[in-house]
Design an enzyme around this catalytic site. Structure first.
Site, PDB file in Angstrom:
ATOM      1  N   LYS A  33      27.128  39.080  46.939  1.00  0.00           N
ATOM      2  CA  LYS A  33      28.262  38.985  45.995  1.00  0.00           C
ATOM      3  C   LYS A  33      28.877  40.377  45.748  1.00  0.00           C
ATOM      4  O   LYS A  33      30.090  40.538  45.765  1.00  0.00           O
ATOM      5  CB  LYS A  33      27.769  38.401  44.673  1.00  0.00           C
ATOM      6  CG  LYS A  33      28.713  38.614  43.519  1.00  0.00           C
ATOM      7  CD  LYS A  33      28.129  38.191  42.204  1.00  0.00           C
ATOM      8  CE  LYS A  33      27.261  39.212  41.506  1.00  0.00           C
ATOM      9  NZ  LYS A  33      27.955  40.223  40.712  1.00  0.00           N
ATOM     10  N   ASN A  34      28.016  41.374  45.532  1.00  0.00           N
ATOM     11  CA  ASN A  34      28.532  42.702  45.189  1.00  0.00           C
ATOM     12  C   ASN A  34      29.206  43.401  46.368  1.00  0.00           C
ATOM     13  O   ASN A  34      29.884  44.418  46.187  1.00  0.00           O
ATOM     14  CB  ASN A  34      27.417  43.583  44.627  1.00  0.00           C
ATOM     15  CG  ASN A  34      27.044  43.187  43.209  1.00  0.00           C
ATOM     16  OD1 ASN A  34      27.703  42.337  42.607  1.00  0.00           O
ATOM     17  ND2 ASN A  34      25.987  43.786  42.678  1.00  0.00           N
TER      18      ASN A  34
END
Ligand code: UD1
Length: 436
Positions: A33-34
């Protein structure tokens, strides 16, 4: 006539988990996600197509997708491949509070908009459950790059007086992940040169550098703490594969251990797992790479306590601190965990205590007693990683645990209940609905 609306309150969803069942099976690890968030924001920088593979289907990604669409980016989804194209950006559009408040990483559109349009208005992201989390480095960095920045009406108003970011030199007082990414996004289309010092070296920063280079950006110093960027007039599109989620990998390793089971994790990358695999080996938990990118974990009968400090990469990640706090409750002896990145990241400790954990906090250090029997209880998630640690504790607990406010978990874990269910866990998502 009175109207009746049927609303589903996602905030009310909870997990019901029966503990004590050993997990057994295979879990496919997602893209990080990051890493996905800054890459999606990079679509603002070109009118060509940016194709991203292996995008995790989590709430934060959908929040950013909505925000980008609001700014004029077309985003098509084909399963986990996103095709983003920003043919024309509405330079007058604002990143409204309603969109930004859901996710702090929305601040990344600030750099993207400045790079492309020379101006931006983004709601001030404000505080967060895990600490104050200011954006002063983002603002000071942009000012060092020749951007006028003022904060009023709850918004960051940023404006490049010459129509384009000029470039300049900025040294981060301490490495910041989204700070580095934001300044990168702002500088690759600058008129001149930029030098960023003391940058964050997290793999999710390096992957953004790599993708920007593939788009034609001129960036030197990749892999070191200083980046030198030569601004370009325009960037091309590209096709990029998102790297594995090292936090999701660590979370499922702890899940295997807490349930006293065994898991095979596919789609991993050894080079991202160094900080915790060496620790696990040291405390008696072998992690075996059965084929490139596939790891097998079988819970041993016991593991030793440990002493760790969260640090910037390649140190132990703060995003795995809560999961390893839970792991420590089942160790043979006591452990200490020092949190050095965020000042308020022990919110889960109170909830774990409700399940029988014996943890005391002194300043930034948690002292965790090992060999504690956990029992099911009703607990409440307070942030993304705190919520997953309660699920991990529930896997080891005697009886049933109810984890409330799991919408926090949706922000970063794709289909966690489904993945655990397929490995034999007894977990159910309950979605209470109300009529108004
Ligand atoms: C990112 C990650 C988050 C992770 C964190 C640390 C994303 C979307 N989020 O958050 O999951 O936990 O890195 O690895 O990638 N700071 C300031 N001023 C600033 C910016 C940061 O004082 O302008 C401080 C922060 O309060 C914190 C430290 O610097 O104490 C590091 O924060 P930072 O790396 O910026 O975290 P995020 O990018 O917000």
């Amino acid at each position: 006539m009175k109207k009746y609306y049927r609303l589903s309150f996602k905030e009310m969803d909870y997990f019901r988990i029966q503990g004590g069942i050993p997990l057994s099976g295979t879990v496919a690890i997602n893209g990080a996600k990051n890493a996905a968030l800054p890459l999606l924001a990079a679509s603002l920088l070109t009118d060509k197509q940016l194709i991203l593979d292996r995008v995790p289907l989590v709430a934060d990604v959908f929040s950013l997708k909505l925000l980008l669409e609001h700014l004029g980016v077309r985003v098509q989804m084909n399963s986990k491949t996103f095709v983003a194209q920003a043919e024309k950006i509405d330079s007058g559009a604002r990143a409204d509070y309603n969109m930004v408040r859901k996710m702090r990483a929305s601040i990344l559109v600030l750099g993207g908009l400045l790079g492309r349009c020379g101006k931006a208005q983004v709601a001030f992201p404000g505080g967060c459950a895990i600490g104050v989390r200011p954006v002063d480095y983002h603002i000071a960095g942009l000012q060092a790059l020749g951007v006028d920045v003022s904060v009023y009406d709850g918004y960051i108003h940023a404006f490049a007086p010459k129509g384009r970011v000029s470039g300049g030199v900025y040294k981060f007082p301490r490495p910041s992940v989204t700070g580095t990414q934001n300044l990168l996004l702002a500088s690759v289309l600058a008129k001149g040169e930029t030098r960023l010092e003391n940058i964050a070296l997290e793999p999710e920063v390096l992957s953004l550098v790599q993708c920007l280079k593939q788009m034609g950006a001129v960036i030197e110093g990749q892999g070191t703490s200083v980046l030198q960027i030569q601004g370009k007039d325009s960037l091309e599109g590209t096709h990029f594969n998102i790297l594995p989620d090292r936090i999701e990998i660590g979370t499922y390793i702890v899940a295997a251990l807490m349930s006293r089971g065994e898991l095979t994790l596919t789609g991993c990358a050894k080079e991202l797992m160094g900080s915790y695999v060496s620790l696990l080996t040291h405390i008696g938990v072998p992690i075996r790479e059965v084929s490139p990118g596939t790891f097998y974990i079988k819970s041993p009968d016991y593991w030793s306590g440990f002493n760790i400090r969260t640090q910037v990469f390649p140190g132990f990640p703060t995003d795995l601190q809560s999961q390893f706090t839970v792991l420590a409750t089942q160790a043979e002896n006591s452990s200490t965990i020092e949190e050095n990145i965020f000042e308020n990241r022990f919110m889960h400790v109170g909830e774990l205590s409700r399940m029988g954990a014996n943890i005391t906090i002194n300043g930034s250090t948690a002292y965790i007693k090992g060999k504690t029997s956990l029992t099911g209880a009703e607990v409440m998630a307070t942030d993304l990683r705190a919520s997953v640690c309660l699920v991990l504790a529930a896997l080891a607990a005697k009886g049933e645990t109810i984890v409330n406010r799991v919408y926090h978990l949706d922000r970063g874990y794709e289909n966690l209940p489904g993945k655990l269910l397929s490995c034999g866990a007894k977990i159910e998502r309950v979605c209470p609905k109300r009529s108004l």
